[in-house]
Design a protein around this motif. Structure first.
Motif, mmCIF file in Angstrom:
data_model
loop_
_atom_site.group_PDB
_atom_site.id
_atom_site.type_symbol
_atom_site.label_atom_id
_atom_site.label_comp_id
_atom_site.label_asym_id
_atom_site.label_seq_id
_atom_site.Cartn_x
_atom_site.Cartn_y
_atom_site.Cartn_z
ATOM 1 N N THR A 159 -8.165 3.775 -1.050
ATOM 2 C CA THR A 159 -7.518 2.505 -0.683
ATOM 3 C C THR A 159 -8.623 1.499 -0.354
ATOM 4 O O THR A 159 -9.732 1.891 0.005
ATOM 5 N N VAL A 160 -8.303 0.220 -0.487
ATOM 6 C CA VAL A 160 -9.327 -0.805 -0.221
ATOM 7 C C VAL A 160 -9.555 -0.907 1.297
ATOM 8 O O VAL A 160 -8.618 -0.687 2.067
ATOM 9 N N PRO A 161 -10.786 -1.245 1.710
ATOM 10 C CA PRO A 161 -11.056 -1.347 3.143
ATOM 11 C C PRO A 161 -10.117 -2.363 3.798
ATOM 12 O O PRO A 161 -9.852 -3.420 3.240
ATOM 13 N N GLY A 162 -9.590 -2.000 4.934
ATOM 14 C CA GLY A 162 -8.738 -2.916 5.702
ATOM 15 C C GLY A 162 -7.325 -3.072 5.152
ATOM 16 O O GLY A 162 -6.592 -3.952 5.595
ATOM 17 N N ALA A 163 -6.946 -2.233 4.192
ATOM 18 C CA ALA A 163 -5.593 -2.355 3.622
ATOM 19 C C ALA A 163 -4.549 -2.179 4.726
ATOM 20 O O ALA A 163 -4.652 -1.262 5.540
ATOM 21 N N ARG A 164 -3.592 -3.093 4.745
ATOM 22 C CA ARG A 164 -2.516 -2.995 5.748
ATOM 23 C C ARG A 164 -1.672 -1.769 5.462
ATOM 24 O O ARG A 164 -1.404 -1.459 4.309
ATOM 25 N N ASP A 165 -1.277 -1.041 6.479
ATOM 26 C CA ASP A 165 -0.347 0.058 6.291
ATOM 27 C C ASP A 165 -0.990 1.256 5.569
ATOM 28 O O ASP A 165 -0.280 2.127 5.065
ATOM 29 N N ALA A 166 -2.345 1.295 5.522
ATOM 30 C CA ALA A 166 -3.020 2.334 4.715
ATOM 31 C C ALA A 166 -2.674 3.744 5.189
ATOM 32 O O ALA A 166 -2.722 4.695 4.399
ATOM 33 N N ALA A 167 -2.300 3.891 6.454
ATOM 34 C CA ALA A 167 -1.952 5.220 6.967
ATOM 35 C C ALA A 167 -0.740 5.783 6.217
ATOM 36 O O ALA A 167 -0.516 6.996 6.218
ATOM 37 N N ARG A 168 0.011 4.886 5.562
ATOM 38 C CA ARG A 168 1.207 5.373 4.856
ATOM 39 C C ARG A 168 0.983 5.517 3.352
ATOM 40 O O ARG A 168 1.912 5.821 2.601
ATOM 41 N N ALA A 169 -0.259 5.309 2.913
ATOM 42 C CA ALA A 169 -0.523 5.313 1.469
ATOM 43 C C ALA A 169 -0.075 6.625 0.812
ATOM 44 O O ALA A 169 0.552 6.624 -0.254
ATOM 45 N N SER A 170 -0.375 7.730 1.474
ATOM 46 C CA SER A 170 -0.059 9.033 0.895
ATOM 47 C C SER A 170 1.467 9.229 0.770
ATOM 48 O O SER A 170 1.973 9.754 -0.229
ATOM 49 N N GLU A 171 2.168 8.741 1.783
ATOM 50 C CA GLU A 171 3.643 8.814 1.754
ATOM 51 C C GLU A 171 4.198 7.976 0.575
ATOM 52 O O GLU A 171 5.107 8.412 -0.144
ATOM 53 N N TYR A 172 3.621 6.790 0.354
ATOM 54 C CA TYR A 172 4.099 5.944 -0.748
ATOM 55 C C TYR A 172 3.764 6.581 -2.110
ATOM 56 O O TYR A 172 4.576 6.530 -3.043
ATOM 57 N N ALA A 173 2.564 7.175 -2.203
ATOM 58 C CA ALA A 173 2.188 7.829 -3.467
ATOM 59 C C ALA A 173 3.160 8.967 -3.764
ATOM 60 O O ALA A 173 3.581 9.185 -4.909
ATOM 61 N N ASP A 174 3.530 9.686 -2.730
ATOM 62 C CA ASP A 174 4.481 10.789 -2.865
ATOM 63 C C ASP A 174 5.841 10.252 -3.340
ATOM 64 O O ASP A 174 6.459 10.787 -4.268
ATOM 65 N N THR A 175 6.272 9.158 -2.728
ATOM 66 C CA THR A 175 7.577 8.576 -3.074
ATOM 67 C C THR A 175 7.580 8.066 -4.513
ATOM 68 O O THR A 175 8.580 8.208 -5.238
ATOM 69 N N LEU A 176 6.444 7.508 -4.930
ATOM 70 C CA LEU A 176 6.359 7.035 -6.313
ATOM 71 C C LEU A 176 6.484 8.217 -7.282
ATOM 72 O O LEU A 176 7.150 8.129 -8.318
ATOM 73 N N GLY A 177 5.866 9.323 -6.916
ATOM 74 C CA GLY A 177 6.017 10.542 -7.720
ATOM 75 C C GLY A 177 7.486 10.944 -7.831
ATOM 76 O O GLY A 177 7.971 11.305 -8.919
ATOM 77 N N LEU A 178 8.217 10.845 -6.726
ATOM 78 C CA LEU A 178 9.656 11.189 -6.753
ATOM 79 C C LEU A 178 10.418 10.268 -7.705
ATOM 80 O O LEU A 178 11.295 10.714 -8.452
ATOM 81 N N ALA A 179 10.077 8.968 -7.660
ATOM 82 C CA ALA A 179 10.739 7.987 -8.538
ATOM 83 C C ALA A 179 10.506 8.359 -10.006
ATOM 84 O O ALA A 179 11.441 8.352 -10.821
ATOM 85 N N LEU A 180 9.249 8.699 -10.318
ATOM 86 C CA LEU A 180 8.930 9.057 -11.707
ATOM 87 C C LEU A 180 9.663 10.327 -12.107
ATOM 88 O O LEU A 180 10.206 10.434 -13.216
ATOM 89 N N GLN A 181 9.695 11.291 -11.210
ATOM 90 C CA GLN A 181 10.305 12.574 -11.564
ATOM 91 C C GLN A 181 11.819 12.437 -11.735
ATOM 92 O O GLN A 181 12.397 13.030 -12.654
ATOM 93 N N LEU A 182 12.461 11.650 -10.889
ATOM 94 C CA LEU A 182 13.913 11.489 -11.038
ATOM 95 C C LEU A 182 14.216 10.775 -12.363
ATOM 96 O O LEU A 182 15.182 11.120 -13.066
ATOM 97 N N THR A 183 13.379 9.815 -12.726
ATOM 98 C CA THR A 183 13.538 9.142 -14.019
ATOM 99 C C THR A 183 13.388 10.159 -15.156
ATOM 100 O O THR A 183 14.175 10.190 -16.116
ATOM 101 N N ASN A 184 12.368 10.999 -15.024
ATOM 102 C CA ASN A 184 12.096 12.041 -16.011
ATOM 103 C C ASN A 184 13.291 13.008 -16.145
ATOM 104 O O ASN A 184 13.680 13.391 -17.249
ATOM 105 N N ILE A 185 13.880 13.344 -15.022
ATOM 106 C CA ILE A 185 15.035 14.261 -15.020
ATOM 107 C C ILE A 185 16.222 13.624 -15.748
ATOM 108 O O ILE A 185 16.905 14.272 -16.549
ATOM 109 N N LEU A 186 16.441 12.329 -15.487
ATOM 110 C CA LEU A 186 17.538 11.629 -16.179
ATOM 111 C C LEU A 186 17.272 11.579 -17.682
ATOM 112 O O LEU A 186 18.158 11.841 -18.500
ATOM 113 N N ARG A 187 16.024 11.224 -18.027
ATOM 114 C CA ARG A 187 15.677 11.118 -19.449
ATOM 115 C C ARG A 187 15.882 12.463 -20.165
ATOM 116 O O ARG A 187 16.341 12.508 -21.308
#
Ligand code: FPP
Length: 316
Positions: A159-187
């Motif tokens: 993450t870039v230095p001083g990024a706001r909310d960076a403590a949650r970056a890993s949680e957001y990356a995880d959630t993005l993975g879920l979004a991709l996987q649910l799309t994949n499941i539908l497809r």
């Protein structure tokens, strides 16, 4: 005596050859994700290719022709290989290019390699033929096979230095993975059904009269298939909106990579929403030129923040 892979040095010829192998695998097989990976600078692109090639191997064991017992054995062997990678016990001249490349990448970037154990756990759930009653149950599986890939990738991006909310970056990356996987499941609903697999939660299937599954190019009689698809599309869009909060925390090219991955899959989701029954007729995909357009747009004009706003605000 052969030297073990050392990420702090300039990559040696065998390490470069190992990365080339992984990049070739990524170019040939990552039909959607390669568009984003190509936008990264060299070291990150190589590291992402190593991650992709390792993940592809795990996935291929799960999807391949072996019987369940042999699949479990191969997956456990892969887990042992991962332990050797983690412990720095892979020689530069090891005959397995994926292990050599991933060892180098893991020394160069803080990649949380335990995520690949989670991926193996998820593929083992597949091999056991597990099904999921609720979204929370399915999310456990999606976290293993896709959320973990998001968290691993974040180790490469940083993450870039001083990024706001960076403590949650890993949680957001995880959630993005879920979004991709649910799309994949539908497809892949039809292809999975043909292989005897249903990933969508049985509670949702029952609610929309689809409990008997999808065995033809037409929705089951009496089912509200369109209602089911729209329900899951809404869920996936909410996950995209949450997960793309990651984008403003990334440097320009990492952000472009993630925006391309998310953008391509968001468009797939839009296609599915426009014509839900298309997923029963075949595999919904985007033309190559459209994927290039999404990728280049992420790199050139739009900054990460505006991609997030567009993703959060509705259709791209
Ligand atoms: C933060 C960040 C980088 C998140 C990304 C996480 C990520 C790449 C998850 C992958 C999950 C997924 C849908 C795999 C499908 O692979 P597939 O081989 O079936 O894909 P394809 O058929 O669409 O090419």
């Amino acid at each position: 005596m052969s030297r073990t892979v050392n990420g702090s040095q300039e990559a040696s010829a065998p390490v470069l050859a190992a990365y080339s192998y992984c990049e070739a695998v990524t170019g040939q097989q990552a039909g959607n994700f390669s568009y984003g990976i190509r936008l990264l600078p060299t070291a990150k692109r190589r590291a992402m290719s190593a991650l992709y090639a390792f993940s592809r191997r795990v996935d291929d064991i799960g999807d391949g022709p072996l019987d369940a017992g042999d699949k479990h054995r191969r997956l456990e062997e892969t887990r042992e290989l991962l332990a050797r990678i983690r412990e720095g016990r892979i020689a530069e001249d090891d005959t397995d290019p994926v292990a050599v490349a991933l060892s180098h990448a893991a020394r160069r970037f803080p990649i949380p390699l335990g995520g690949l154990d989670e991926l193996i756990d998820g593929v083992q759930m597949d091999v056991r033929g597990e099904s999921y009653e609720t979204w929370d149950d399915l999310a456990v599986y999606c976290r293993c096979v896709a959320g973990a890939i998001g968290r691993l990738s974040l180790g490469v991006f940083g993450t870039v230095p001083g990024a706001r909310d960076a403590a949650r970056a890993s949680e957001y990356a995880d959630t993005l993975g879920l979004a991709l996987q649910l799309t994949n499941i539908l497809r892949d609903v039809r292809e999975d059904a043909a292989n005897g697999r249903t990933y969508l939660p049985s509670d949702d299937l029952a609610k929309f009269g689809c409990a008997d599954g999808f065995h033809s190019a037409r929705p089951p009689a009496g089912a509200d298939f369109t209602g089911l698809v729209h329900f899951e599309v809404r869920r996936a869009r909410a996950l995209f909106a949450e997960g793309t909060r990651l984008l403003p925390m990334l440097d320009r090219r990492s952000g472009a990579c993630v925006a391309a991955m998310a953008g391509i899959y968001r468009r797939l989701l839009d296609r599915i929403a426009e014509d839900p029954e298309a997923v029963l007729r075949g595999r919904v995909s985007l033309p190559g030129r459209e994927k290039v357009y999404v990728a280049v747009r992420g790199l050139s004009g739009l900054d990460a923040r505006s991609v997030h706003r567009r993703t959060a605000g509705g259709r791209a």
